[in-house]
Design a protein around this motif. Structure first.
Motif, PDB file in Angstrom:
ATOM      1  N   ALA A   1      30.381  46.001  58.169  1.00  0.00           N
ATOM      2  CA  ALA A   1      31.723  46.464  58.520  1.00  0.00           C
ATOM      3  C   ALA A   1      31.706  47.859  59.142  1.00  0.00           C
ATOM      4  O   ALA A   1      32.584  48.196  59.930  1.00  0.00           O
ATOM      5  N   PHE A   2      30.697  48.667  58.797  1.00  0.00           N
ATOM      6  CA  PHE A   2      30.660  50.049  59.276  1.00  0.00           C
ATOM      7  C   PHE A   2      29.383  50.379  60.037  1.00  0.00           C
ATOM      8  O   PHE A   2      29.035  51.536  60.225  1.00  0.00           O
ATOM      9  N   MET A   3      28.708  49.357  60.542  1.00  0.00           N
ATOM     10  CA  MET A   3      27.449  49.540  61.261  1.00  0.00           C
ATOM     11  C   MET A   3      27.610  50.361  62.528  1.00  0.00           C
ATOM     12  O   MET A   3      26.643  50.879  63.061  1.00  0.00           O
ATOM     13  N   PHE A   4      28.858  50.532  63.002  1.00  0.00           N
ATOM     14  CA  PHE A   4      29.091  51.227  64.266  1.00  0.00           C
ATOM     15  C   PHE A   4      28.787  52.714  64.201  1.00  0.00           C
ATOM     16  O   PHE A   4      28.787  53.379  65.226  1.00  0.00           O
ATOM     17  N   ALA A   5      28.493  53.236  63.013  1.00  0.00           N
ATOM     18  CA  ALA A   5      28.056  54.632  62.906  1.00  0.00           C
ATOM     19  C   ALA A   5      26.620  54.786  63.410  1.00  0.00           C
ATOM     20  O   ALA A   5      26.137  55.898  63.557  1.00  0.00           O
ATOM     21  N   LEU A   6      25.960  53.663  63.661  1.00  0.00           N
ATOM     22  CA  LEU A   6      24.610  53.646  64.243  1.00  0.00           C
ATOM     23  C   LEU A   6      24.708  53.070  65.647  1.00  0.00           C
ATOM     24  O   LEU A   6      25.696  52.436  66.011  1.00  0.00           O
ATOM     25  N   SER A   7      23.662  53.234  66.406  1.00  0.00           N
ATOM     26  CA  SER A   7      23.665  52.647  67.755  1.00  0.00           C
ATOM     27  C   SER A   7      23.418  51.144  67.667  1.00  0.00           C
ATOM     28  O   SER A   7      22.844  50.642  66.702  1.00  0.00           O
ATOM     29  N   ARG A   8      23.842  50.451  68.695  1.00  0.00           N
ATOM     30  CA  ARG A   8      23.640  49.007  68.772  1.00  0.00           C
ATOM     31  C   ARG A   8      22.150  48.653  68.654  1.00  0.00           C
ATOM     32  O   ARG A   8      21.762  47.741  67.939  1.00  0.00           O
ATOM     33  N   SER A   9      21.304  49.400  69.369  1.00  0.00           N
ATOM     34  CA  SER A   9      19.872  49.084  69.345  1.00  0.00           C
ATOM     35  C   SER A   9      19.269  49.317  67.968  1.00  0.00           C
ATOM     36  O   SER A   9      18.408  48.555  67.529  1.00  0.00           O
ATOM     37  N   GLU A  10      19.728  50.359  67.276  1.00  0.00           N
ATOM     38  CA  GLU A  10      19.186  50.589  65.930  1.00  0.00           C
ATOM     39  C   GLU A  10      19.626  49.498  64.975  1.00  0.00           C
ATOM     40  O   GLU A  10      18.834  49.019  64.156  1.00  0.00           O
ATOM     41  N   VAL A  11      20.878  49.073  65.058  1.00  0.00           N
ATOM     42  CA  VAL A  11      21.342  47.984  64.197  1.00  0.00           C
ATOM     43  C   VAL A  11      20.531  46.720  64.467  1.00  0.00           C
ATOM     44  O   VAL A  11      20.107  46.035  63.534  1.00  0.00           O
ATOM     45  N   ALA A  12      20.280  46.427  65.730  1.00  0.00           N
ATOM     46  CA  ALA A  12      19.482  45.245  66.063  1.00  0.00           C
ATOM     47  C   ALA A  12      18.089  45.330  65.437  1.00  0.00           C
ATOM     48  O   ALA A  12      17.584  44.348  64.884  1.00  0.00           O
ATOM     49  N   GLU A  13      17.484  46.507  65.485  1.00  0.00           N
ATOM     50  CA  GLU A  13      16.156  46.689  64.895  1.00  0.00           C
ATOM     51  C   GLU A  13      16.198  46.525  63.373  1.00  0.00           C
ATOM     52  O   GLU A  13      15.343  45.862  62.776  1.00  0.00           O
ATOM     53  N   LEU A  14      17.179  47.133  62.734  1.00  0.00           N
ATOM     54  CA  LEU A  14      17.290  47.052  61.272  1.00  0.00           C
ATOM     55  C   LEU A  14      17.525  45.622  60.810  1.00  0.00           C
ATOM     56  O   LEU A  14      16.903  45.142  59.854  1.00  0.00           O
ATOM     57  N   VAL A  15      18.417  44.935  61.490  1.00  0.00           N
ATOM     58  CA  VAL A  15      18.721  43.553  61.115  1.00  0.00           C
ATOM     59  C   VAL A  15      17.516  42.652  61.395  1.00  0.00           C
ATOM     60  O   VAL A  15      17.257  41.702  60.649  1.00  0.00           O
ATOM     61  N   SER A  16      16.747  42.951  62.427  1.00  0.00           N
ATOM     62  CA  SER A  16      15.507  42.199  62.692  1.00  0.00           C
ATOM     63  C   SER A  16      14.529  42.356  61.536  1.00  0.00           C
ATOM     64  O   SER A  16      13.875  41.388  61.129  1.00  0.00           O
TER      65      SER A  16
END
Length: 198
Positions: free
Chosen positions: A111-126
């Motif tokens: 819900a609050f992942m937008f405090a990070l960049s899109r690319s970082e979220v993609a890496e973390l979720v990977s």
């Protein structure tokens, strides 16, 4: 200095909303309800009012002096601090990447992942998907080795395995959508206090 509050879905939600902009408690409560996060995260009104002073004592938020507009009651506006932004991002990184956290904490992080960049979220979720995939492989090997056990006695394991596979597959599709540009990133250009997205 007071001890750092443990990351909780409630603390993450408050910091996430305050990262969007300064708000008073009633507004926080209203937005949580509008977004359905009060139900998803199991938040109660009392939790919010108890949490804000603890976050302030930890230096993660500050509060303005109470003020009123017109004939409205006095309200205290809370703002996230640079330390609060740092904590929010650290908690998001932990919760998004590590499947050891429960589903409620992961939902709060999404819900609050937008405090990070899109690319970082993609890496973390990977990373989360890879960790779950490792568990799926281990459990599959264990189930295969238990061929002498009647399947009905392994139902709890096969059910949990089905949930793990479903989460892993959803995570992989989500990452593909992020990396493929199929999902917009609404706060991509927004800057937070002391923002370097690090």
């Amino acid at each position: 200095m007071p001890p750092r509050p443990l990351p909780s879905p409630a603390a993450l939600a408050v910091l996430g909303l305050l990262a969007e902009r300064a708000r008073h408690p009633y507004e926080l409560k209203t937005i949580l309800r509008e977004r359905g996060l009060d139900r998803t995260l199991g938040l109660k009104q009392a939790t919010l009012y108890d949490l804000l002073p603890r976050l302030a004592a930890a230096g993660l938020v500050t509060q303005d002096d109470p003020a009123s507009a017109g004939n409205r009651p006095q309200r205290t506006v809370y703002r996230i601090t640079t330390a609060g932004i740092t904590a929010l991002r650290q908690w998001l990184r932990e919760l998004l990447a590590d499947p050891a956290h429960d589903a409620t904490a992961f939902a709060a992080a999404l819900a609050f992942m937008f405090a990070l960049s899109r690319s970082e979220v993609a890496e973390l979720v990977s990373r989360r998907a890879a960790a779950i995939d490792g568990t799926v492989a281990e459990v599959a090997a264990g189930l295969a080795a238990a061929q002498d056990v009647p399947p009905v006695f392994l139902t709890d394991h096969t059910y949990a395995q089905a949930l793990r596979r479903a989460e892993r597959d959803w995570l992989r599709a989500f990452v593909a959508d992020l990396r493929g540009g199929r999902l917009s990133w609404p706060l991509e250009d927004q800057e937070y206090p002391g923002d370097d997205r690090s």
